[in-house]
Design an enzyme around this catalytic site. Structure first.
Site, PDB file in Angstrom:
ATOM      1  CE  LYS A   1       3.060   1.855  -4.984  1.00  0.00           C
ATOM      2  NZ  LYS A   1       2.074   2.045  -3.955  1.00  0.00           N
TER       3      LYS A   1
HETATM    4  C1  E4P Z   1      -0.102   4.797  -4.232  1.00  0.00           C
HETATM    5  O1  E4P Z   1       0.417   4.084  -4.741  1.00  0.00           O
HETATM    6  C2  E4P Z   1       0.530   5.448  -2.747  1.00  0.00           C
HETATM    7  O2  E4P Z   1       1.031   4.281  -2.171  1.00  0.00           O
HETATM    8  C3  E4P Z   1      -0.717   5.910  -2.169  1.00  0.00           C
HETATM    9  O3  E4P Z   1      -1.609   6.816  -3.307  1.00  0.00           O
HETATM   10  C4  E4P Z   1      -0.482   6.830  -1.087  1.00  0.00           C
HETATM   11  O4  E4P Z   1      -1.435   7.515  -0.551  1.00  0.00           O
HETATM   12  P1  E4P Z   1      -1.718   8.240   0.896  1.00  0.00           P
HETATM   13  O5  E4P Z   1      -0.644   9.326   0.768  1.00  0.00           O
HETATM   14  O6  E4P Z   1      -3.050   8.695   0.898  1.00  0.00           O
HETATM   15  O7  E4P Z   1      -1.373   7.203   1.782  1.00  0.00           O
END
Ligand code: E4P
Length: 218
Positions: A87
């Site tokens: 990622k």
């Molecule tokens: C996923 O890959 C993201 O990091 C995550 O969905 C972010 O979610 P949030 O906005 O609830 O922190």
């Protein structure tokens, strides 16, 4: 549409896995920190545990922001397990790194995406997944689902292979709307996945069936 669970909590990952509908897991540094994981070895070992629980794509996020650091970290993460997807944040060096990883056959998830322009760049660089953050867009009174719609349309226009992974899901309506729009993947907190089960008519109907079933007992 693939279902990923958006957590680093092993119990929640196991619970989602036990439902039999799970296709993968996404994590981020905030989710890892929430589990109290400290130090590089603990982080790597936690990713290995997640890979042991789920036979699907597991996103593991780099924390470097320079090209060399992202490559070093990403290659180490990718070496952990064949299901690891690196990622990478949507920044200039991140885009360069996604191109590098793509050319090397290492799969990536471009994260922190908030605009169609960013989505175009990530697809051009060869990202495997793109993570637009619906909830965080909604939080600033813009429309997260419209962003998903726009990106799905653009990717469809050019048959980009990058999969739209709708992230920052806050509720079950986000999930069903993403399915209507045609997002390839949703990554959700476990509670939003479980909320899809709920309907008062199901509860009432089941209570009535069970009450009637009792009448048939001898
Ligand atoms: C996923 O890959 C993201 O990091 C995550 O969905 C972010 O979610 P949030 O906005 O609830 O922190």
């Amino acid at each position: 549409m693939k279902f990923f669970v958006d957590t680093a909590n092993l119990d929640q990952i196991q619970e989602a896995q036990d439902l039999g509908i799970l296709d993968g897991v996404t994590t981020n540094p905030s989710l890892m920190a929430k589990e109290g994981i400290k130090g590089k070895n603990a982080v790597l070992s936690h990713y290995r545990k997640i890979c042991d629980l789920v036979d699907g794509d597991i996103s593991a996020e780099v924390i470097s922001t320079d090209f060399e650091g992202i490559i070093r970290e990403g290659e180490e993460l990718a070496d952990l397990h064949e299901n690891i997807v690196v990622k990478v944040p949507m920044i200039k060096d991140g885009i360069k790194a996604i191109r590098y990883f793509s050319d090397k056959g290492i799969r990536t998830n471009c994260t922190l995406v908030f605009s169609a322009g960013q989505a175009l760049l990530a697809a051009k660089a060869g990202a495997t997944y793109l993570s637009p953050f619906i909830g965080r867009v909604d939080d600033i009174s813009w429309n997260g689902l419209q962003l998903i719609e726009q990106i799905v349309e653009i990717y469809g226009n050019y048959a980009f292979e990058t999969q739209v992974l709708a992230a920052s899901i806050r509720n079950p309506l986000h999930i069903t709307a993403c399915a209507e729009i045609g997002a390839d993947v949703v990554t959700c907190p476990l509670k939003s996945i479980l909320a899809l089960l709920n309907h008062p008519l199901t509860d009432n109907g089941l209570a009535k069936f069970l009450a009637d079933a009792k009448k048939m007992e001898e």
